[in-house]
Design an enzyme around this catalytic site. Sequence first.
Site, PDB file in Angstrom:
ATOM      1  N   GLY A   1      32.179  28.164   9.296  1.00  0.00           N
ATOM      2  CA  GLY A   1      31.415  29.032   8.404  1.00  0.00           C
ATOM      3  C   GLY A   1      31.482  30.500   8.791  1.00  0.00           C
ATOM      4  N   PHE A   2      31.556  30.758  10.086  1.00  0.00           N
ATOM      5  CA  PHE A   2      31.500  32.145  10.535  1.00  0.00           C
ATOM      6  C   PHE A   2      32.409  32.380  11.738  1.00  0.00           C
ATOM      7  CE2 PHE A   2      27.494  30.922   8.627  1.00  0.00           C
ATOM      8  CZ  PHE A   2      27.352  31.891   7.640  1.00  0.00           C
ATOM      9  N   GLY A   3      32.942  33.592  11.839  1.00  0.00           N
ATOM     10  CA  GLY A   3      33.673  33.992  13.030  1.00  0.00           C
ATOM     11  C   GLY A   3      32.689  34.381  14.123  1.00  0.00           C
ATOM     12  N   GLY A   4      33.205  34.542  15.321  1.00  0.00           N
ATOM     13  CA  GLY A   4      32.404  35.091  16.416  1.00  0.00           C
ATOM     14  C   GLY A   4      31.390  34.157  17.033  1.00  0.00           C
TER      15      GLY A   4
ATOM     16  N   HIS B   1      46.292  32.659   9.907  1.00  0.00           N
ATOM     17  CA  HIS B   1      45.288  31.659   9.537  1.00  0.00           C
ATOM     18  C   HIS B   1      44.336  32.243   8.492  1.00  0.00           C
ATOM     19  CE1 HIS B   1      42.861  28.037  10.439  1.00  0.00           C
ATOM     20  NE2 HIS B   1      41.796  28.814  10.316  1.00  0.00           N
TER      21      HIS B   1
ATOM     22  N   GLY C   1      40.005  34.646  15.764  1.00  0.00           N
ATOM     23  CA  GLY C   1      39.606  35.722  14.866  1.00  0.00           C
ATOM     24  C   GLY C   1      39.115  36.911  15.653  1.00  0.00           C
ATOM     25  N   SER C   2      37.894  36.817  16.152  1.00  0.00           N
ATOM     26  CA  SER C   2      37.306  37.980  16.835  1.00  0.00           C
ATOM     27  C   SER C   2      38.086  38.368  18.085  1.00  0.00           C
ATOM     28  CB  SER C   2      35.826  37.729  17.157  1.00  0.00           C
ATOM     29  OG  SER C   2      35.604  36.405  17.536  1.00  0.00           O
TER      30      SER C   2
ATOM     31  N   MET D   1      37.764  21.596  15.239  1.00  0.00           N
ATOM     32  CA  MET D   1      36.825  22.718  15.191  1.00  0.00           C
ATOM     33  C   MET D   1      36.042  22.769  16.499  1.00  0.00           C
ATOM     34  SD  MET D   1      37.408  24.078  12.245  1.00  0.00           S
ATOM     35  CE  MET D   1      36.208  25.393  12.523  1.00  0.00           C
TER      36      MET D   1
ATOM     37  N   SER E   1      42.977  34.653  12.765  1.00  0.00           N
ATOM     38  CA  SER E   1      42.242  34.395  11.523  1.00  0.00           C
ATOM     39  C   SER E   1      41.878  35.709  10.873  1.00  0.00           C
ATOM     40  CB  SER E   1      40.967  33.607  11.812  1.00  0.00           C
ATOM     41  OG  SER E   1      40.125  33.686  10.669  1.00  0.00           O
TER      42      SER E   1
ATOM     43  N   MET F   1      36.385  29.617   2.202  1.00  0.00           N
ATOM     44  CA  MET F   1      35.022  29.057   2.246  1.00  0.00           C
ATOM     45  C   MET F   1      34.378  29.146   0.866  1.00  0.00           C
ATOM     46  SD  MET F   1      33.666  30.685   5.799  1.00  0.00           S
ATOM     47  CE  MET F   1      34.696  30.725   7.278  1.00  0.00           C
TER      48      MET F   1
ATOM     49  N   ASP G   1      41.058  31.553   6.153  1.00  0.00           N
ATOM     50  CA  ASP G   1      39.852  30.720   6.054  1.00  0.00           C
ATOM     51  C   ASP G   1      39.234  30.808   4.666  1.00  0.00           C
ATOM     52  OD1 ASP G   1      39.435  29.511   8.671  1.00  0.00           O
ATOM     53  OD2 ASP G   1      39.256  31.573   9.401  1.00  0.00           O
TER      54      ASP G   1
ATOM     55  N   ASP H   1      40.183  25.699  16.504  1.00  0.00           N
ATOM     56  CA  ASP H   1      39.629  26.756  15.664  1.00  0.00           C
ATOM     57  C   ASP H   1      38.170  27.006  16.031  1.00  0.00           C
ATOM     58  OD1 ASP H   1      39.101  28.582  13.704  1.00  0.00           O
ATOM     59  OD2 ASP H   1      39.593  27.268  12.015  1.00  0.00           O
ATOM     60  N   GLY H   2      37.916  28.182  16.595  1.00  0.00           N
ATOM     61  CA  GLY H   2      36.544  28.605  16.875  1.00  0.00           C
ATOM     62  C   GLY H   2      36.330  28.969  18.327  1.00  0.00           C
ATOM     63  N   GLY H   3      35.978  30.224  18.565  1.00  0.00           N
ATOM     64  CA  GLY H   3      35.633  30.653  19.922  1.00  0.00           C
ATOM     65  C   GLY H   3      36.796  30.665  20.900  1.00  0.00           C
TER      66      GLY H   3
ATOM     67  N   HIS I   1      43.178  27.150   5.712  1.00  0.00           N
ATOM     68  CA  HIS I   1      42.118  26.230   6.153  1.00  0.00           C
ATOM     69  C   HIS I   1      41.047  26.193   5.074  1.00  0.00           C
ATOM     70  CE1 HIS I   1      38.715  25.549   9.384  1.00  0.00           C
ATOM     71  NE2 HIS I   1      38.855  24.517   8.571  1.00  0.00           N
TER      72      HIS I   1
ATOM     73  N   MET J   1      37.658  25.213   3.685  1.00  0.00           N
ATOM     74  CA  MET J   1      36.298  24.749   3.989  1.00  0.00           C
ATOM     75  C   MET J   1      35.579  24.697   2.652  1.00  0.00           C
ATOM     76  SD  MET J   1      35.914  26.934   7.472  1.00  0.00           S
ATOM     77  CE  MET J   1      37.327  27.926   7.009  1.00  0.00           C
TER      78      MET J   1
HETATM   79  C1  DX5 Z   1      35.296  29.317  11.365  1.00  0.00           C
HETATM   80  C2  DX5 Z   1      36.731  29.639  10.961  1.00  0.00           C
HETATM   81  C3  DX5 Z   1      37.531  30.220  12.044  1.00  0.00           C
HETATM   82  C4  DX5 Z   1      37.014  31.535  12.525  1.00  0.00           C
HETATM   83  C5  DX5 Z   1      37.346  31.673  13.969  1.00  0.00           C
HETATM   84  O1  DX5 Z   1      34.655  28.698  10.319  1.00  0.00           O
HETATM   85  O2  DX5 Z   1      37.385  28.457  10.520  1.00  0.00           O
HETATM   86  O3  DX5 Z   1      38.909  30.296  11.721  1.00  0.00           O
HETATM   87  O4  DX5 Z   1      37.516  32.620  11.825  1.00  0.00           O
HETATM   88  O5  DX5 Z   1      36.744  32.847  14.404  1.00  0.00           O
HETATM   89  P1  DX5 Z   1      36.532  33.171  15.946  1.00  0.00           P
HETATM   90  O6  DX5 Z   1      37.872  33.135  16.591  1.00  0.00           O
HETATM   91  O7  DX5 Z   1      35.921  34.524  15.891  1.00  0.00           O
HETATM   92  O8  DX5 Z   1      35.620  32.103  16.493  1.00  0.00           O
HETATM   93 ZN    ZN Z   2      39.714  28.362  10.308  1.00  0.00          ZN
END
Ligand code: DX5
Ligand code: ZN
Length: 229
Positions: free
Chosen positions: A146-149, A37, A198-199, A141, A12, A41, A39, A176-178, A70, A72
């Site tokens: 909303g946020f990475g990490g 990917h 992402g992270s 999800m 991401s 928002m 994102d 998607d996420g974590g 994606h 959002m």
């Molecule tokens: C969250 C995003 C994800 C996010 C994942 O709202 O849709 O794509 O970037 O980030 P990580 O991998 O850091 O959880």
């Molecule tokens: Zn995403």
Amino acid sequence: MSFDRSVKIAPSILSADFANFGQEIQAIEAEGADWVHVDVMDGHFVPNLTFGPAAVKAFRPHVKTVMDVHLMIAPVDPYIDAYADAGADVLTAHVEAGPHIHRTLQAIRAAGMKAGVALNPGTPAEAVAHLLDLTDLICVMTVNPGFGGQKFIDMTGKIATLRQMIGDRPVHIEIDGGVDPSTAPLVTKVGADVLVAGSAVFRGGSVDNPGVYGENIRAIRAAAEGTWT
Ligand code: DX5
Ligand code: ZN
């Protein structure tokens, strides 16, 4: 885009350097990313704001693999043509983004893209029961968007249910996420094939030190394929 269930890593770019998207995309692809990917928002459906169709269109020439967008955002339908024009290969809308997800998926396909549907952690698998023949990808999800990490939320029961519901339809399950080397095997074991990260991909690297992206991608892939030691 041909269909298969092999593990695909989709970094991401939410975790990339926002002043340098072109080079960041080139770096992750050179280091082994299968998809990219993106994102989107809107500060309304989710409490964060990223980029819109003009920026996504500017990313397109840098993406040689699959541009996985994606959304959002709410509403979705007024923007479908703009993301088709921007060159999205896959366009994913949230089932929670409005009352007419069935129509939205039809419109995404009619605009020439693969249609994805995303489920927030609080939404059950059954929400897509009547959408299975209209969708090419279900995004589960594993954080609240909303946020990475953020910390991974265990959705393995939902993923297993979806895998069973899909049967032999050519529908990807994306997580998607974590996602990182510790959580990736939990989700591939129950049927996921596209792993957004992402992270866990961008951590420690940069366009001047892209080898770290490669190490991170290989660590997630090896864990997901069950060969991580
Ligand atoms: C969250 C995003 C994800 C996010 C994942 O709202 O849709 O794509 O970037 O980030 P990580 O991998 O850091 O959880
Ligand atoms: Zn995403």
